[in-house]
Design a protein around this motif. Structure first.
Motif, mmCIF file in Angstrom:
data_model
loop_
_atom_site.group_PDB
_atom_site.id
_atom_site.type_symbol
_atom_site.label_atom_id
_atom_site.label_comp_id
_atom_site.label_asym_id
_atom_site.label_seq_id
_atom_site.Cartn_x
_atom_site.Cartn_y
_atom_site.Cartn_z
ATOM 1 N N GLY A 11 0.048 2.020 -9.632
ATOM 2 C CA GLY A 11 0.299 2.462 -8.262
ATOM 3 C C GLY A 11 -0.995 2.704 -7.503
ATOM 4 N N ALA A 12 -1.961 3.347 -8.169
ATOM 5 C CA ALA A 12 -3.264 3.589 -7.536
ATOM 6 C C ALA A 12 -3.964 2.268 -7.244
ATOM 7 N N LEU A 13 -3.869 1.329 -8.185
ATOM 8 C CA LEU A 13 -4.470 0.008 -7.983
ATOM 9 C C LEU A 13 -3.791 -0.729 -6.833
ATOM 10 N N MET A 14 -2.474 -0.554 -6.717
ATOM 11 C CA MET A 14 -1.731 -1.184 -5.623
ATOM 12 C C MET A 14 -2.246 -0.724 -4.264
ATOM 13 N N MET A 15 -2.559 0.560 -4.144
ATOM 14 C CA MET A 15 -3.064 1.089 -2.880
ATOM 15 C C MET A 15 -4.380 0.407 -2.497
ATOM 16 N N LEU A 16 -5.269 0.273 -3.488
ATOM 17 C CA LEU A 16 -6.568 -0.349 -3.230
ATOM 18 C C LEU A 16 -6.420 -1.834 -2.909
ATOM 19 N N ILE A 17 -5.585 -2.511 -3.696
ATOM 20 C CA ILE A 17 -5.408 -3.951 -3.512
ATOM 21 C C ILE A 17 -4.691 -4.254 -2.193
ATOM 22 N N GLY A 18 -3.764 -3.398 -1.806
ATOM 23 C CA GLY A 18 -3.083 -3.585 -0.525
ATOM 24 C C GLY A 18 -4.064 -3.616 0.635
ATOM 25 N N PHE A 19 -5.067 -2.754 0.569
ATOM 26 C CA PHE A 19 -6.086 -2.709 1.625
ATOM 27 C C PHE A 19 -6.901 -4.008 1.651
ATOM 28 N N PHE A 20 -7.365 -4.435 0.447
ATOM 29 C CA PHE A 20 -8.167 -5.656 0.396
ATOM 30 C C PHE A 20 -7.332 -6.897 0.702
ATOM 31 N N GLY A 21 -6.048 -6.861 0.366
ATOM 32 C CA GLY A 21 -5.163 -7.974 0.697
ATOM 33 C C GLY A 21 -5.030 -8.153 2.194
ATOM 34 N N CYS A 22 -4.957 -7.043 2.901
ATOM 35 C CA CYS A 22 -4.886 -7.097 4.371
ATOM 36 C C CYS A 22 -6.162 -7.728 4.931
ATOM 37 N N CYS A 23 -7.309 -7.340 4.360
ATOM 38 C CA CYS A 23 -8.581 -7.903 4.829
ATOM 39 C C CYS A 23 -8.634 -9.411 4.566
ATOM 40 N N GLY A 24 -8.179 -9.837 3.385
ATOM 41 C CA GLY A 24 -8.203 -11.254 3.038
ATOM 42 C C GLY A 24 -7.327 -12.084 3.943
ATOM 43 N N ALA A 25 -6.126 -11.568 4.241
ATOM 44 C CA ALA A 25 -5.203 -12.308 5.113
ATOM 45 C C ALA A 25 -5.726 -12.354 6.547
ATOM 46 N N LEU A 27 0.829 -1.201 0.000
ATOM 47 C CA LEU A 27 0.000 0.000 0.000
ATOM 48 C C LEU A 27 0.868 1.258 0.000
ATOM 49 N N LEU A 28 1.903 1.259 0.850
ATOM 50 C CA LEU A 28 2.804 2.411 0.923
ATOM 51 C C LEU A 28 3.595 2.579 -0.373
ATOM 52 N N ALA A 29 4.009 1.443 -0.971
ATOM 53 C CA ALA A 29 4.746 1.501 -2.233
ATOM 54 C C ALA A 29 3.870 2.069 -3.340
ATOM 55 N N GLY A 30 2.585 1.681 -3.359
ATOM 56 C CA GLY A 30 1.659 2.224 -4.347
ATOM 57 C C GLY A 30 1.519 3.728 -4.195
ATOM 58 N N SER A 31 1.445 4.196 -2.942
ATOM 59 C CA SER A 31 1.360 5.636 -2.698
ATOM 60 C C SER A 31 2.603 6.357 -3.208
ATOM 61 N N ALA A 32 3.775 5.743 -2.972
ATOM 62 C CA ALA A 32 5.028 6.349 -3.422
ATOM 63 C C ALA A 32 5.102 6.411 -4.948
ATOM 64 N N ILE A 33 4.651 5.342 -5.615
ATOM 65 C CA ILE A 33 4.684 5.300 -7.078
ATOM 66 C C ILE A 33 3.769 6.366 -7.673
ATOM 67 N N VAL A 34 2.577 6.502 -7.116
ATOM 68 C CA VAL A 34 1.659 7.532 -7.601
ATOM 69 C C VAL A 34 2.264 8.919 -7.405
ATOM 70 N N ALA A 35 2.862 9.137 -6.223
ATOM 71 C CA ALA A 35 3.464 10.447 -5.930
ATOM 72 C C ALA A 35 4.605 10.764 -6.891
ATOM 73 N N VAL A 36 5.497 9.789 -7.122
ATOM 74 C CA VAL A 36 6.632 10.017 -8.027
ATOM 75 C C VAL A 36 6.145 10.210 -9.458
ATOM 76 N N GLY A 37 5.168 9.400 -9.881
ATOM 77 C CA GLY A 37 4.632 9.530 -11.236
ATOM 78 C C GLY A 37 4.017 10.888 -11.481
ATOM 79 N N LEU A 38 3.220 11.369 -10.519
ATOM 80 C CA LEU A 38 2.600 12.689 -10.657
ATOM 81 C C LEU A 38 3.645 13.794 -10.597
#
Length: 224
Positions: free
Chosen positions: A67-81, A23-34
């Motif tokens: 990166g944006a998708l990573m942020m969303l998936i990171g959240f749902f991945g935590c719920c699944g685990a 999730l944090l990596a996705g946030s970083a990728i979006v920030a760097v890309g923008l």
């Protein structure tokens, strides 16, 4: 819900940790890309001739979207685990596979399109420079290049004097724009490519963890 063994409980918590990092990596990728998109006048340069930057911007937009998708998936991945849900973990794995493909695509666009984009951008600068020398007047393309690459003029030392009015005050001394454009685009391409490949590598671990945990949950339930 079956009880997982100690080693698989460890995998579960590793997956939870992975998703937090993801999730944090996705946030970083979006920030760097923008940051790349909206600084250094790269966006303004692309508006003059989008074909020149097609490889760069295609890879960059794919990277930001992933990166944006990573942020969303990171959240749902935590719920699944946390809930030990086979359904959520299976969906998590499928989404990671999509992200993996997207990141590899972004890396390929960045590395394969680099040289062509640099050559085309240098050609666009040369065309804008020649047009200004011939016709004079306001030349926004040339001015944007000078701002983006922090340069003034081409390989000719006297060229800086001819376009001095279109250079930033702090960059009015001669500095070959053809070389500086290559340096700036090389740097941007390296950031995009490295981020894409590194994230794709990390994604593989997430897929492995999710499948191991999903299989373990299924086996533990079958044993009940």
């Amino acid at each position: 819900m079956g009880r997982l063994s100690g080693s698989l409980q460890c995998v579960k918590y590793l997956l939870l940790t992975f998703n937090l990092i993801f999730l944090l990596a996705g946030s970083a990728i979006v920030a760097v890309g923008l940051w790349i998109l909206f600084t250094g006048n790269i966006k303004e340069l692309s508006e003059g001739d989008e074909e020149v930057y097609v490889f760069f911007f295609a890879g960059l937009y794919v990277l930001v979207g992933a990166g944006a998708l990573m942020m969303l998936i990171g959240f749902f991945g935590c719920c699944g685990a946390a809930r030990e849900s086979q359904c959520l973990l299976g969906a998590f794995f499928a989404c990671l596979l999509v992200i993996f493909a997207a990141e590899v695509t972004a890396g390929v666009f960045a590395f394969l399109g680099k040289q062509k984009t640099i050559i085309d951008a240098q050609g666009l600068y040369t065309k804008a420079y020649d047009d200004y020398i011939k016709n004079g007047g306001r030349n926004e393309t040339l001015q944007d290049f000078h701002t983006f690459a922090k340069c003034c003029g081409n390989a000719d030392p006297e060229s800086a004097q001819r376009v001095r009015s279109l250079c930033l005050e702090e960059h009015k001394e001669h500095k070959n724009c053809l070389e500086e454009i290559a340096k700036m685009l090389n740097h941007s391409f390296q950031i995009v490519g490295i981020l894409a490949v590194a994230t794709a590598g990390v994604t593989i671990f997430g897929m492995i963890f999710s499948m191991v945990l999903c299989c373990a949950i299924r086996n533990s339930r079958e044993m009940l």
